[in-house]
Structure formats: structure tokens, C-alpha cells
Design a protein around this motif. Sequence first.
Motif, PDB file in Angstrom:
ATOM      1  N   GLU A 533     -11.734 -41.340  27.036  1.00  0.00           N
ATOM      2  CA  GLU A 533     -11.317 -41.063  28.413  1.00  0.00           C
ATOM      3  C   GLU A 533     -10.278 -42.073  28.887  1.00  0.00           C
ATOM      4  N   LEU A 534     -10.503 -43.321  28.533  1.00  0.00           N
ATOM      5  CA  LEU A 534      -9.580 -44.373  28.991  1.00  0.00           C
ATOM      6  C   LEU A 534      -8.217 -44.219  28.327  1.00  0.00           C
ATOM      7  N   GLU A 535      -8.214 -43.882  27.048  1.00  0.00           N
ATOM      8  CA  GLU A 535      -6.935 -43.690  26.357  1.00  0.00           C
ATOM      9  C   GLU A 535      -6.185 -42.481  26.921  1.00  0.00           C
ATOM     10  N   SER A 536      -6.934 -41.412  27.236  1.00  0.00           N
ATOM     11  CA  SER A 536      -6.298 -40.216  27.801  1.00  0.00           C
ATOM     12  C   SER A 536      -5.707 -40.520  29.175  1.00  0.00           C
ATOM     13  N   LEU A 537      -6.437 -41.271  29.988  1.00  0.00           N
ATOM     14  CA  LEU A 537      -5.933 -41.627  31.313  1.00  0.00           C
ATOM     15  C   LEU A 537      -4.706 -42.523  31.203  1.00  0.00           C
ATOM     16  N   THR A 538      -4.741 -43.485  30.302  1.00  0.00           N
ATOM     17  CA  THR A 538      -3.603 -44.397  30.133  1.00  0.00           C
ATOM     18  C   THR A 538      -2.379 -43.632  29.652  1.00  0.00           C
ATOM     19  N   GLU A 545       1.644 -37.342  33.888  1.00  0.00           N
ATOM     20  CA  GLU A 545       1.237 -35.924  33.849  1.00  0.00           C
ATOM     21  C   GLU A 545      -0.279 -35.892  33.751  1.00  0.00           C
ATOM     22  N   GLY A 546      -0.940 -35.388  34.805  1.00  0.00           N
ATOM     23  CA  GLY A 546      -2.396 -35.446  34.857  1.00  0.00           C
ATOM     24  C   GLY A 546      -3.097 -34.115  34.733  1.00  0.00           C
ATOM     25  N   LYS A 547      -2.398 -33.054  34.286  1.00  0.00           N
ATOM     26  CA  LYS A 547      -3.017 -31.726  34.221  1.00  0.00           C
ATOM     27  C   LYS A 547      -4.177 -31.673  33.246  1.00  0.00           C
ATOM     28  N   ASN A 558      -4.807 -38.484  40.709  1.00  0.00           N
ATOM     29  CA  ASN A 558      -4.310 -37.790  41.906  1.00  0.00           C
ATOM     30  C   ASN A 558      -4.113 -38.777  43.072  1.00  0.00           C
ATOM     31  N   ALA A 559      -5.062 -39.679  43.240  1.00  0.00           N
ATOM     32  CA  ALA A 559      -4.942 -40.656  44.323  1.00  0.00           C
ATOM     33  C   ALA A 559      -3.740 -41.571  44.087  1.00  0.00           C
ATOM     34  N   LEU A 560      -3.530 -41.982  42.835  1.00  0.00           N
ATOM     35  CA  LEU A 560      -2.410 -42.856  42.510  1.00  0.00           C
ATOM     36  C   LEU A 560      -1.086 -42.125  42.675  1.00  0.00           C
ATOM     37  N   ASP A 561      -1.044 -40.877  42.286  1.00  0.00           N
ATOM     38  CA  ASP A 561       0.175 -40.085  42.436  1.00  0.00           C
ATOM     39  C   ASP A 561       0.528 -39.940  43.921  1.00  0.00           C
TER      40      ASP A 561
END
Length: 833
Positions: A533-538, A545-547, A558-561
Motif C-alpha cells: 500500500e505504501l509503495e502504491s501511494l508513493t 495519479e490516484g485513480k 484526495n486531501a493532498l490534491d
Amino acid sequence: MELPHTVQAHVQKIKEEIFSPLDPCNFVSPSAYDTAWLAMIPDPRRLERPFFEGCLDWVLNNQNELGFWGESHVREVPTIDSLPATLACMVALKVWNVGTKNIEKGLEFIHANAEKLLTEQCDGCPRWFAIAFPAMVELALAAGLQIAFPDSLKGVVEDIFIKRKRILEMEELVDHYHYPPLISYLEALPPSYNIHEEDILQHLSEDGSLFQSPSATARAFMATGNKGCMIYLESLVQRCGSRVPSTYPVDEELIKLCLVNQIQRLGLAEHFIEEIEDILAHVYGNYMIQESRAMGNIVQTQIYKDSLAFRLLRMQGYCVSPWIFCWFLRHEDILVHIEKNHEYFLSAMFSVYRATDLMFSEENELQEARSFSRKLLETAISSRSTKENLLRSPNFLRVIEHELRLPWLARLDHLEHRMWIEENETNALLTEKVLSYRLSFLHNDALLQLAVESFKFRQAIYKKELEELKRWTKDYGLSDMGFGREKTTYCYFAVATSSSLPYNSETRIIATKSAVLVTVTDDFFDMKGSLDELESLTDAIRIWEGKSLNGHSKVIFNALDNLISDVTRIYFVQQGHDITKDLRDIWYETFVSWMMEAKWSRSRYTPTIDEYLETGMNSISAHTIILPALCLMNPSLPNHMMRPGQYETVTKLLMVSTRLLNDIQSYQKELEDGKINLVLIYLKENPEADIEESIAFIRKILDQKKSELLEHILMDDMGNMPKPCKQLHLCCLKVFQMFFNSTNGFDSETEMLHDINKAIYLPLEVQRSHPLKALPSHNGSKKGRPMTTAQYNRTSKLHGRKSVAMYQIPRTSSGGGYGRRMFVLPKFVLRMI
């Protein structure tokens, strides 16, 4: 955000009444004692009338409702200063046979309150009081005033007379070890001291004064008729009116420095930026043309002034040497005198200690001054006699304790302003002369009212903005993650209260949102997310791109964007540049550092100190919080200073300093959580060391880096970053120092709650003056048994004196500038002097 009309009106009124023009005499409280002595002087041409009628009128019209003259506390509680001042004022009225009811009221005060006031001083009678009080008692008795003390005070009065006798026997008229010298108390020296006219004339200053003391100079004129003395006194009254200060001339520069200090500590500096700059520019010019400091006769005053000037100038960005106030360290006799008489140097040492907060690297003289002043302040806190001597300023010891307990960098400006508003004490420089040299602003009520209104305005803004932020964290799901720390209130409290600078609402909001996201994401990397999960988020942050994300990762992205979109939109409107890539790069750099630390922790890998710091400087995220906020300031941060690899030195120093602060206080928790920490890495690389040695090693590095950081922040010639942006770096350092000063306050659920409530929710508790009844006697009764004249005579005989002193100074044949007519005085005045 526009100020309310009431605040604007107060600001404008103060600018008109205080700063244009600024009259220093309006800022010094009158001395009833000195005014009384001028009121006693007869007119040389009309001996039946006072020469300074205005001073006599002032005495008649400025008696406190409780019956005393002189200094009082905030709630009009009399101080020991009131005893000699009241006696002197009653004598002045008696000289001219006026104010019978005033005298009666003054006698009632003396009889009702002397026991309470004197017993508080019995173990620590100040030098000035031991000289002045017996003299004023003798003078009052000579005037026929019925001064009577209770039997229970006999021993106390004897002790005071004995102390005077010891002082007069041990001290020379003028020496280098007592400030001010004995002759500056001329009006209080008994005939047995045998001062001749030539002794007085020899020590007159060029301006005609006797050590710039109005009371002593008045006495000198009555004894010698010297024309220079009269010219000095006339100049004083012409300049200050009938409100005679305890010292003259008034140090205009010191007054202005104290005014700036008062404005800043009440949280009002943002309203008087130009006025403060003008004052400090003038002060800086004067200090630069003086190669060495003239110490004068009042060493306390000079040390106080020089250290205050150093602190204010350095905070303003001026390049000033520590030696402008550390000069006293080069004088062994002064150091010895300060140590022996530390209670009279508390204001000066307090100012010295505060000045040393602004210590840069390799400034050893500041470290020496800090150690010396701290030792004396700690001695004062534990000394009963000091506490008793400070009854004139009851809040001062609490302020000293606060200063020593909590480092300057660990304090938040908004809470400091609240403390000063609630203490509501004027600037006071406590010295040895009969009355403390008090810088009492006639306009202090106006300043205080403005401070209260300004503080309330900030609180109202803070409440509104905090509610907005709570809605944001809830709308984006950040407050309902189900793990880690929900610190929206903590983060906003720290951001909003760390500075008094007029940042706009957007700056506070963006910095707080960044801090909340840092906290949530750091917890996600530490305790919740799997490595996948952490690697995917990074990786999503890298390509923005967060889709493909879901769950907590999706909420964070989403909050960071949303945050970055808000910042870039506002910046583009203001500056016309798109900084989207720069902001994303900062955050990606931070995610990479969190990812690295997560891998270290889960693989049980221990990096080297260099490896750890290179990553830890980014993972602490101080720059991630403040750099986006700096873009919205005026002037804003140039966008090239936000690019990874191109950070300014001041930003890099902030990053390493905050990392070290965190690690010193968090090692225990991180050891339990299996995380890496610099304290633990040092122990592994140095197996012979213990935990205290590891912390000491890191703290030494931290102190060095903080000193370098402070220099880069305060000095205008260090780096190219706009000054307001550098100031926000200081605010960020103070926030981390506050959270990690002695414990890990950020992780505590309760440690900050009291301060948060005081900063945002609780109304001010401003002390209000109100009349009090006469103090009860020490045994709780309203009246004690009076000391009879016979008992008083016996007390005086213990010291080889008659009960009624005749105050006659041996005369020489030389005449004063006003001729011999000066001494054809009314019978009572002749008896008195």
C-alpha cells in the motif's frame, strides 16, 4: 484580514498621543519622595513661600485614597516605598502649614500599615530603605509629626537603624563598590555623618545635580545655595512639570527602548512597524558611534539598557556585537559587587539573560553572560530576602521563574502576549535609589486596552478558522481514519499562536492543512499501511495519479490534491506563476523519505548516522509544512527556493534542527514501535556509551545547528530569502521546540489542552485596580500599641543619636550663587536642615 474599527481607532489614537511627539517625561512615573523635597525649598526672594509651588500642589493633590504617597502595586496595595515617601510628603506640607487633613490621613496610614510593611522587610531590608527610612522618621519627628510605632515593631525599627549605622560606618562617601554612592542620598544622611559644603560641591555634576538625584540636589541647594543646583532643579521642573521623577535627566533612549519592548510583549508590534523601526534605527546609529559604553554611576541601569538594546536590535536584523552589553564581564569589581548585591540587579540580570537567548555560534561572551545571569536569577528565586525586596513588583519573581523554566524558543508568541497582558505591570527597573526607577506609561491604559482588543480579535479569528479546518478534515475523511493521531486542533494551535506577525488567514489555513496531512500520512506509514500500500501511494504521488488507490491511501491523496490545488490557484492569482510541479516535488520527496524509513523499520536495518539524517531531514516534514505557506505571504517565497536540492541554508538548518528535537524526545516511543531513531543509532555505533551520553551528543549538535539557524533567520545579510519568510522559519522552530522541549507533547492527548484553551477559548483575566482598605497589622488587628516617644528615644540612643535630628550641615565661608539670603529661612525650616 481587516482590523475592526475599534482596534484601528485605538491604534491611531496611540500614534497621535504617544509617538507625535514622543515626550520621554510622559513615560516616567513621578516620585512623590523627590517631589516632596523640591516642595520644601523656599523661594530665595520670598522665604514665606515655596520656590516650586507646583510641586507642593502636586503633593496636596496626589495622595492615595488610603492615605499614602508613593508607589503601589497594580491593585493600589502600598509598597515599602510608600513609608519614606509618605513621611517626606507630610514634612513638605508641614513646612508650609498646609494640608492638615492630608497629614492626618498620612499619619493614619503610617500607624495602620507600618507594622505590615516593615515586618515584611525585617530579614531583607534594602540598602536604600535602611538609609532613607530612619532619616525620614527623624525628619518627621523634628517637624513635630506624631510618628508612633507599635511595641511589636521596636526590634524591627532598631534593626533598620543598626543597618543604617553599619552602612554609614563601612561605606565611603563615594566609592566604586556601591551604586548609587552615599552622597546621592544626601537628603537622608544625618548630621553625624559630617559632610562639608566642599564635599557636596566637589561631587556636583556638570549639569548642577548631585548624581542626577532631584531629592539629593534639592538638599544640596538648601545646604549650599549653589546656583548650579538651582539651575538643574529649574530645568527639571520646566521639562517635567511638577511631576518630579526619581532621576533626571530622563534617559530618552532608554524610555524609547522600553516603549518598544512594552509594545512587542503586549503583541502590538504589527500596528507600529514604522515607529519601531524609526526608534531602533536611531538607537543603532548611536551605538555604532560609541566605541565603548560609558558606565555612569548607576551600573544596573546601563546594563539593563545595553542588554535591552542588543536584544531589540538583533531581533530587528541589525548587526550588533555582544560586547555592547557584555562589557561588565571585563570588570572584576563590578562582577563582585553584582554578586554581593544581586537583589538590586535583578532587572538588569533578567534583561541580560533574555538578551543571551539570541546567541549565535562561537559567541562565548554571551554564554558567559548567560551562565552568570542565570546563577544570580536562580539565587534570587530561592532567596527569601529577595522575595521580600520584590514586594514592590510582586509578579516579577513569577516572570523570572517562567523565563528560567521555559526556553525562549519553546514559547508561543500569542500565549506570551496573554501572560504580559494579564500581568499588566509597567516596565520597572528596580535600582537602589529610594524609589525604583519605574518606566510607567501614562498611556499604559491605552496600550493595555488596545492589547486586550487585539487579543480578543485574534481569538475570534482563531475560533472561526479552527472550525473551518475541522470541517475540512471531516469532509475529506482525515478525522475518521480509525488509527493514529487526530491533531487538527494541535496543528492549528501551533501554527496560529507561534507568531504575532500579521499573516493572512490563507497562510495559517494552508500551513495547518499541511501539518494535518503530514501527521495522518506519517501515522499511516508507521502503523497501518502494508509495504504494498505504501509503495502504491508513493508511486501515485510521483506521477500524481490516484485513480488506482483506495481506502486510506485514496483519502490521503484526495486531501493532498485539494491542498496543492488551493495553493497553486492562489499563488497564480498573486504572482502569475504556476508552482504545481514544485509543490508536488516537495511532497514526493517527503513520501520517499517515509517509504525509506518504513523499509528500514520492517527489515530491521540500522542506517548510519549520515544515512539516517539525510532521510530524516525530509521525513520530519518541517519544510513540507512551511514552504507552501510561504508562497502565500507578502513578500512571497520565490518559487526556486521550493525546489528539492535548491533549498536555502536557512531551510536546511530548520529541517535538521527539527529532526534532532524530535529524536531526543521520541526515542523511547520509537524503540517500543521498532522504529529508527538517531539516539538509538548513536548507541549502536558507540556501544560503550549510555543513553545520557547519546542524548548529550545529539543535543550538542542541536544547539550548534539552532545557533546557526538563528543567525540566518535574524541577520538581514544572510541569504536571499525575504525577511518575513525567514521569520516563519523561526515560528516553525519554536513550534517544534514547544512540542519537544522536555517531553513529546505532540503525542500527548492532554498536555497541550490548557494552553489551547488559553490561546483560543478562555477570555483574558486582566487585573483591574481597585481601592483597598488599610492593611491590617501583622497580628491581624487594625491597630497595634504605638511606640511612645520615650521608646523611640531609647531606640535612637542605641545608635548614639538624639531622638530628633537637627539636620545641620557644617558651613564654610563660601556663598552660593543665590547669596546668603538663601539661609535666612523660616524657623522650622532652619530646624529641619
